[in-house]
Design an enzyme around this catalytic site. Structure first.
Site, PDB file in Angstrom:
ATOM      1  N   GLU A 165       0.815  -1.233   0.000  1.00 46.15           N
ATOM      2  CA  GLU A 165       0.000   0.000   0.000  1.00 46.15           C
ATOM      3  C   GLU A 165       0.842   1.274   0.000  1.00 46.15           C
ATOM      4  O   GLU A 165       0.639   2.173   0.835  1.00 46.15           O
ATOM      5  CB  GLU A 165      -0.962   0.017   1.187  1.00 46.15           C
ATOM      6  CG  GLU A 165      -2.000  -1.087   1.124  1.00 46.15           C
ATOM      7  CD  GLU A 165      -3.156  -0.895   2.096  1.00 46.15           C
ATOM      8  OE1 GLU A 165      -3.194   0.115   2.809  1.00 46.15           O
ATOM      9  OE2 GLU A 165      -4.040  -1.771   2.115  1.00 46.15           O
ATOM     10  N   GLU A 374      -5.609  -8.372   0.201  1.00 47.27           N
ATOM     11  CA  GLU A 374      -6.321  -8.163   1.468  1.00 47.27           C
ATOM     12  C   GLU A 374      -7.776  -7.867   1.151  1.00 47.27           C
ATOM     13  O   GLU A 374      -8.067  -7.125   0.199  1.00 47.27           O
ATOM     14  CB  GLU A 374      -5.749  -6.990   2.276  1.00 47.27           C
ATOM     15  CG  GLU A 374      -4.438  -7.284   2.948  1.00 47.27           C
ATOM     16  CD  GLU A 374      -3.886  -6.104   3.743  1.00 47.27           C
ATOM     17  OE1 GLU A 374      -4.674  -5.349   4.349  1.00 47.27           O
ATOM     18  OE2 GLU A 374      -2.649  -5.942   3.736  1.00 47.27           O
TER      19      GLU A 374
HETATM   20  C1  BG6 Z   1      -4.464  -2.585   5.448  1.00 42.64           C
HETATM   21  C2  BG6 Z   1      -3.128  -2.901   6.055  1.00 42.64           C
HETATM   22  O1  BG6 Z   1      -4.395  -1.362   4.845  1.00 42.64           O
HETATM   23  O2  BG6 Z   1      -5.527  -2.503   6.330  1.00 42.64           O
HETATM   24  C3  BG6 Z   1      -3.193  -3.850   7.244  1.00 42.64           C
HETATM   25  O3  BG6 Z   1      -2.284  -3.436   5.065  1.00 42.64           O
HETATM   26  C4  BG6 Z   1      -4.340  -3.447   8.157  1.00 42.64           C
HETATM   27  O4  BG6 Z   1      -1.966  -3.824   7.908  1.00 42.64           O
HETATM   28  C5  BG6 Z   1      -5.617  -3.484   7.337  1.00 42.64           C
HETATM   29  O5  BG6 Z   1      -4.452  -4.241   9.286  1.00 42.64           O
HETATM   30  C6  BG6 Z   1      -6.863  -3.204   8.121  1.00 42.64           C
HETATM   31  O6  BG6 Z   1      -6.728  -1.963   8.777  1.00 42.64           O
HETATM   32  P1  BG6 Z   1      -6.951  -1.846  10.341  1.00 42.64           P
HETATM   33  O7  BG6 Z   1      -6.549  -0.475  10.689  1.00 42.64           O
HETATM   34  O8  BG6 Z   1      -8.377  -2.127  10.572  1.00 42.64           O
HETATM   35  O9  BG6 Z   1      -6.062  -2.869  10.951  1.00 42.64           O
END
Ligand code: BG6
Length: 481
Positions: A165, A374
């Protein structure tokens, strides 16, 4: 576009799941690991830090056993830079040995590793020396670290992601060490984008030399931008958001060109973000094998006049719906909520169709295969008698996978899907209150507890999706309350 029939998932589809080192490993003081910017950032957290997290460092045998039971074809994890180069300069062989053990265990269990080289956690020492990614020096350091990973792991690992990202980290400077004193935030953003793009290109070029068969690509976070209304100025605002947040950085990473509208916008404000021609040539000469992208939600953009008050992007920290303050970039766009969508407790809007739109937009523009690295639902799960009924997560994942299948049917080459996350881990913005995993970890923000693992209902459901290669996607029977 409606299809009469859907394509099946390819037989070699990478059904995966993902984690990142600082969120899951713990053991930050062990075997020579150095302090990363994530360790520093979280020391001052009221509710948790990176010391233990989900204790994957000590329990990876058990965790890989669970991955095998889940049927994962692939596991995406990140290598903590500070295990390999604790201070950014001196190598630490025990750090390499840890990832060798993990990779061997994955391979013994028939699971293809996908390595993220950088997931927000560079050495604190490099942050202090030259401001981390703000300094051009970072490129050489990252190259050295990447070369070590390619040489140490490349005999068994075929898939590498360079920087996680890189577009989103510039929006949240505090996430990766902050903006050095006296530097203006927009100047910082564009310098970091430039340094990351050059680092990405050089690492891919190096990977091609050292590992000709490996597949290497960058990763972005993509929240597709929808106009708030069909008023032309809102359409323009959505275009501004897409170009400013996603296409400017991704054009640099994949095409080696700078978005003209973005360059002009900042030139008028006295910020010259143009790269040298030699740099653009270098970027153009390297073509990634794929684009990895992380998708959680879509965004809404509306016009934001020049005389408006700017608000930088932030997070909903307390998990109370409606607590989120939308960003405002005067002259570009302002964020807003979407009345057509449900959202989670942290105001992340749930938009499966947006995933298909993202796939279509990215493939149309870059003509590169995609990997969804993700996608997942952050929620407050409860463990009752050893069970977690997370039908809401099953529902989220099922709808997103269905939209991914539609995108594949549209003709978009999607190579793999890695829900976030394999196991509960420390959320970047909300600690353990907000969970994502297929596997529940017995701990919370206040206490480390037993750290025992429990398979959630979504574990069993995803197991069935993988074993049927997506054919049993709609089978949610037995999971609803
Ligand atoms: C992504 C990241 O942008 O979002 C992760 O790569 C992160 O590291 C995920 O955990 C979800 O975001 P958050 O803040 O809910 O953990």
């Amino acid at each position: 576009m409606e299809h009469i029939k859907l394509n099946n998932f390819p037989t070699n589809f990478l059904w995966g799941a993902a984690t990142a080192a600082y969120q899951v490993e713990g053991a930050i003081h062990e075997e020579g690991k150095g302090v990363s910017v994530q360790d520093s950032r979280n020391f001052s957290n009221a509710f948790h830090d990176t010391t233990v997290t989900s204790d994957h460092f000590h329990r990876f045998h058990e965790d890989v056993g669970l991955m095998k039971e889940l049927g994962l074809k692939s596991y995406r994890f990140s290598v903590a830079w500070t295990r390999i180069y604790p201070d950014g300069v001196n190598i630490n062989p025990p750090g390499i040995a840890f990832y060798n053990r993990l990779i061997d265990e994955l391979i013994r269990n028939g699971i293809e590793p996908l390595i993220t080289l950088y997931h927000f956690d560079h050495p604190q020492a490099l942050q202090e020396c030259f401001g981390g990614w703000y300094g051009d020096e970072m490129i050489e350091h990252f190259l050295r670290f990447a070369a070590t990973c390619f040489k140490a792991f490349g005999d068994r690992v075929n898939w590498f992601m360079t920087l996680c990202e890189s577009n989103n980290v510039v929006l949240y400077p505090d996430l990766i060490g902050g903006v050095p004193a006296g530097v203006e935030v927009e100047a910082w953003r564009f310098q970091v984008s430039r340094v990351m793009a050059l680092a990405n290109a050089r690492v891919i070029r190096l990977g091609r030399e050292l590992l000709p068969n490996a597949k290497i690509g960058p990763c972005i976070g993509y929240a597709v931008a929808y106009p708030a209304t069909c008023a032309p100025l809102d359409i323009m605002a959505a275009l501004n958001e897409d170009e400013f947040r996603t296409f400017y950085p991704l054009d640099l990473l994949c095409l080696g060109r700078q978005n003209t509208a973005v360059v002009t916008f900042f030139a008028q404000r006295g910020l010259d973000i143009r790269l040298r021609q030699s740099e653009l040539d270098e970027l153009t000469s390297v073509k990634p094998d794929f684009i990895a992208f992380n998708y959680y939600q879509s965004d809404v953009a509306k016009a934001c006049p020049l005389n408006d008050k700017g608000i930088q992007p932030g997070f909903n920290r307390d998990g109370k719906k409606g607590g989120f303050t939308y960003p405002r970039f005067p002259g570009l766009y302002a964020g807003d909520s979407n009345p057509y969508l449900e959202r989670n407790d942290w105001d992340w809007e749930i938009d499966p169709v947006g995933l298909r739109i993202a796939c279509r937009r990215l493939f149309d523009r870059y003509q590169l295969p995609l990997i969804i690295t993700e996608n997942g639902l952050g929620a407050c799960d409860t463990l009752i008698d050893g069970q977690v009924n997370d039908i809401y997560r099953i529902d989220y994942l099922q709808k997103h996978i269905y939209q991914m299948q539609l995108a594949i049917t549209d003709g978009v080459p999607v190579l793999g899907y890695y829900p976030w996350s394999f196991i509960d881990l420390m959320s970047t913005s909300n600690g353990y209150k907000k969970r994502y995993g297929f596997v529940y970890v017995d701990r919370d923000d206040n206490a480390v507890k037993t750290l025992n693992r429990y398979k959630k209902d979504s574990f069993h459901w995803y197991q069935n999706v993988i074993s049927s290669n997506g054919r049993n996607l709609n089978n949610k029977q037995g999971y609803s309350k």
